[in-house]
Design a protein around this motif. Structure first.
Motif, PDB file in Angstrom:
ATOM      1  N   ARG A 143      -5.717  19.315   4.710  1.00 44.53           N
ATOM      2  CA  ARG A 143      -6.342  19.377   6.037  1.00 44.53           C
ATOM      3  C   ARG A 143      -7.819  19.768   5.927  1.00 44.53           C
ATOM      4  N   LEU A 151      -9.802  16.821   4.553  1.00 48.75           N
ATOM      5  CA  LEU A 151      -9.994  15.788   5.574  1.00 48.75           C
ATOM      6  C   LEU A 151     -11.024  16.240   6.610  1.00 48.75           C
ATOM      7  N   ASP A 152     -11.048  17.530   6.918  1.00 50.97           N
ATOM      8  CA  ASP A 152     -12.092  18.064   7.803  1.00 50.97           C
ATOM      9  C   ASP A 152     -13.477  17.813   7.215  1.00 50.97           C
ATOM     10  N   MET A 181     -14.372  14.144   7.619  1.00 49.70           N
ATOM     11  CA  MET A 181     -14.719  13.850   9.017  1.00 49.70           C
ATOM     12  C   MET A 181     -16.122  14.377   9.331  1.00 49.70           C
ATOM     13  N   GLU A 182     -16.421  15.590   8.896  1.00 47.64           N
ATOM     14  CA  GLU A 182     -17.731  16.198   9.154  1.00 47.64           C
ATOM     15  C   GLU A 182     -18.850  15.431   8.452  1.00 47.64           C
ATOM     16  N   GLU A 203     -18.589  13.763  12.626  1.00 45.23           N
ATOM     17  CA  GLU A 203     -17.623  14.217  13.636  1.00 45.23           C
ATOM     18  C   GLU A 203     -17.594  15.746  13.683  1.00 45.23           C
ATOM     19  N   GLN A 204     -17.272  16.266  14.860  1.00 44.58           N
ATOM     20  CA  GLN A 204     -17.183  17.705  15.065  1.00 44.58           C
ATOM     21  C   GLN A 204     -15.732  18.098  15.288  1.00 44.58           C
ATOM     22  N   GLY A 205     -15.285  19.128  14.595  1.00 45.85           N
ATOM     23  CA  GLY A 205     -13.911  19.618  14.734  1.00 45.85           C
ATOM     24  C   GLY A 205     -13.775  20.510  15.934  1.00 45.85           C
ATOM     25  N   PRO A 206     -12.677  21.147  16.117  1.00 46.87           N
ATOM     26  CA  PRO A 206     -11.546  21.155  15.190  1.00 46.87           C
ATOM     27  C   PRO A 206     -10.759  19.839  15.237  1.00 46.87           C
ATOM     28  N   PHE A 207     -10.131  19.514  14.102  1.00 45.98           N
ATOM     29  CA  PHE A 207      -9.368  18.282  13.950  1.00 45.98           C
ATOM     30  C   PHE A 207      -7.883  18.605  13.853  1.00 45.98           C
ATOM     31  N   THR A 208      -7.073  17.682  14.291  1.00 46.60           N
ATOM     32  CA  THR A 208      -5.625  17.815  14.117  1.00 46.60           C
ATOM     33  C   THR A 208      -5.130  16.578  13.384  1.00 46.60           C
ATOM     34  N   TYR A 209      -4.130  16.769  12.558  1.00 46.33           N
ATOM     35  CA  TYR A 209      -3.567  15.678  11.759  1.00 46.33           C
ATOM     36  C   TYR A 209      -2.056  15.681  11.955  1.00 46.33           C
TER      37      TYR A 209
END
Length: 152
Positions: free
Chosen positions: A110, A113-114, A117-118, A122-128
């Motif tokens: 996780r 992958l963050d 994405m960053e 992209e700005q988090g928070p991310f969910t998978y």
């Protein structure tokens, strides 16, 4: 490095090139034959994170030989010359060596992958979703050495 006048030695400048680069080309050795694959990536602390499907040639190679080389670059401009061999370029590039590890632990997957994405804005928070996470392979390249150079 042959052209030491173009060498980038400042670690923060090297990191800046890596942060801006859109693609990481990963070089592997498949039973003595080179294999290079362009990949999206994210930066960790002294490591790179890559992701891919759960099986494929690059994973087969990594399982046999974890030694990797990687390259990323920024082509700023092709500088046209008067003659064919008078062309040049404004660029920055990084070449590194390290060892690839397939990440198994869900929390590190996780976090990796963050970072990916960053890296692409992209700005988090991310969910998978757990089912997607289970089908996604994350590779961590522990960076052992880096060189960088810049022109223009």
């Amino acid at each position: 490095m042959r052209r030491t006048d173009r060498e980038v030695k400042d670690p923060s400048a090297v990191r800046a090139i890596m942060e801006e680069a859109p693609v990481c080309r990963v070089g592997l050795s498949d039973n003595g034959m080179p294999y290079v694959v362009p990949m999206t990536f994210g930066l960790g602390e002294n490591c790179l994170y890559l992701h891919c499907a759960a099986d494929g040639r690059k994973l087969d190679i990594i399982r046999r030989n974890d030694r990797v080389c990687f390259e990323m670059d920024l082509l700023r401009e092709v500088v046209r010359g008067e003659a064919a061999c008078g062309f040049s370029a404004r660029y920055a590039s990084v070449i590194g060596f390290g060892r690839a590890v397939i990440v198994e632990e869900a929390a590190e997957k996780r976090a990796a992958l963050d970072r990916i994405m960053e890296h692409y804005g992209e700005q988090g928070p991310f969910t998978y979703q757990d089912d997607i996470l289970a089908k996604t392979t994350v590779i961590r390249i522990a960076i052992e050495s880096l060189t960088a150079k810049r022109r223009g």
